[in-house]
Write a protein that holds these residues in place. Structure first.
Motif, PDB file in Angstrom:
ATOM      1  N   GLN A 154     -18.618 -18.164  50.575  1.00 46.33           N
ATOM      2  CA  GLN A 154     -19.502 -17.803  51.681  1.00 46.33           C
ATOM      3  C   GLN A 154     -18.786 -17.900  53.023  1.00 46.33           C
ATOM      4  O   GLN A 154     -19.007 -17.076  53.920  1.00 46.33           O
ATOM      5  CB  GLN A 154     -20.742 -18.709  51.675  1.00 46.33           C
ATOM      6  N   GLU A 156     -20.676 -21.779  57.043  1.00 46.89           N
ATOM      7  CA  GLU A 156     -21.252 -20.867  56.068  1.00 46.89           C
ATOM      8  C   GLU A 156     -22.174 -19.832  56.718  1.00 46.89           C
ATOM      9  O   GLU A 156     -22.399 -18.764  56.148  1.00 46.89           O
ATOM     10  CB  GLU A 156     -22.016 -21.647  54.997  1.00 46.89           C
ATOM     11  N   TYR A 157     -22.709 -20.156  57.882  1.00 47.98           N
ATOM     12  CA  TYR A 157     -23.588 -19.226  58.604  1.00 47.98           C
ATOM     13  C   TYR A 157     -23.318 -19.395  60.096  1.00 47.98           C
ATOM     14  O   TYR A 157     -24.099 -20.007  60.809  1.00 47.98           O
ATOM     15  CB  TYR A 157     -25.062 -19.513  58.289  1.00 47.98           C
ATOM     16  N   TRP A 158     -22.182 -18.859  60.549  1.00 41.78           N
ATOM     17  CA  TRP A 158     -21.844 -19.104  61.943  1.00 41.78           C
ATOM     18  C   TRP A 158     -22.397 -18.017  62.852  1.00 41.78           C
ATOM     19  O   TRP A 158     -22.778 -16.938  62.396  1.00 41.78           O
ATOM     20  CB  TRP A 158     -20.349 -19.321  62.113  1.00 41.78           C
ATOM     21  N   GLU A 205     -18.328 -14.797  55.710  1.00 52.25           N
ATOM     22  CA  GLU A 205     -18.691 -14.857  57.126  1.00 52.25           C
ATOM     23  C   GLU A 205     -17.521 -14.454  58.012  1.00 52.25           C
ATOM     24  O   GLU A 205     -17.700 -13.752  59.011  1.00 52.25           O
ATOM     25  CB  GLU A 205     -19.163 -16.271  57.478  1.00 52.25           C
TER      26      GLU A 205
END
Length: 248
Positions: free
Chosen positions: A109, A83-85, A113
């Motif tokens: 999400q 989700e937040y790489w 991304e």
């Protein structure tokens, strides 16, 4: 028909190898064969294989120089939260995600991304488990409900296409593969569905989508004001004579 929200409270453990799935090796070969013509058109420097199923999918047709895997669990080249790489904006030429989106907490999400990290005209190769397949019936058995792939949240190919269109992706290829009931004890993986799939492709246990990221430049279009013609160019009838002003 009202669709359930894609986001849920927590993620589910995704399969870490094709051997976890019934007739997994056969599924891998079927998907690899279907994606081969599309992968032959993809080239570049960097491609991320998201999830363990993507990591082990053999695609010699991909002409991308540097390929690496990314997953939340150990065994991948890069261990990261999907989700937040940690990839910067516009650095990847391609992303491959196989059987992973169904197990994520917030699939929207994850796709955002991916879109952020892809270059303009970069490719996304996405494959998932088909909710319209007869294989979902096998997942209703109590002992199978907690096993992959049935433990994941299925999304239809049409719904995935809608999500990608909102992110300015152009669908360049899609389809269904691997018609099977996913019953491990059967000798044949097709289980009589091979002939049915010729007329009803939706019986395939998996679907695939190949999309290209499009970026349209925003150009300000100004309204051009029409130039006033000189007075001499106007017809005599349209000329307005200024009134004489007498000095005070």
């Amino acid at each position: 028909m009202m669709l359930m929200p894609a986001r849920r409270a927590s993620a589910t453990a995704a399969p870490t190898s094709w051997s976890q799935l019934p007739h997994g090796e056969w599924l891998k070969e079927e998907l690899s064969h279907a994606l081969a013509p599309h992968c032959a058109k993809i080239f570049g420097y960097y491609l991320a294989r998201v999830g363990h199923l993507s990591k082990s999918l053999e695609m010699p047709e991909l002409r991308v120089r540097h390929q690496f895997s990314a997953a939340k669990t150990e065994g991948a080249d890069i261990q990261t939260d999907l989700e937040y790489w940690p990839f910067a904006e516009g650095v990847l030429d391609g992303v491959m995600m196989i059987g992973q989106l169904e197990f994520e907490r917030d699939p929207h999400q994850v796709l955002r991304e991916i879109s952020r990290s892809l270059i303009a005209d970069g490719h996304l190769i996405l494959a998932g488990f088909n909710p319209l397949s007869p294989a979902t019936i096998t997942g209703l058995w109590p002992s199978n409900m907690s096993k992959p792939p049935w433990s994941g949240r299925y999304f239809s190919k049409a719904r995935i296409n809608d999500w990608l269109s909102l992110l300015n992706f152009e669908i360049v290829g899609c389809g269904y593969v691997a018609p099977t009931m996913m019953i491990p004890k059967t000798a044949s993986a097709n289980f009589g569905l091979k002939h049915v799939s010729r007329f009803i492709p939706q019986v395939g246990a998996m679907y695939y989508v190949v999309a290209r990221k499009r970026e349209f430049p925003l150009t300000v279009v100004r309204n051009k004001q029409r130039a006033k013609p000189p007075v001499n160019a106007l017809p005599l009838a349209n000329r307005v004579k200024s009134p004489d002003v007498e000095p005070k």
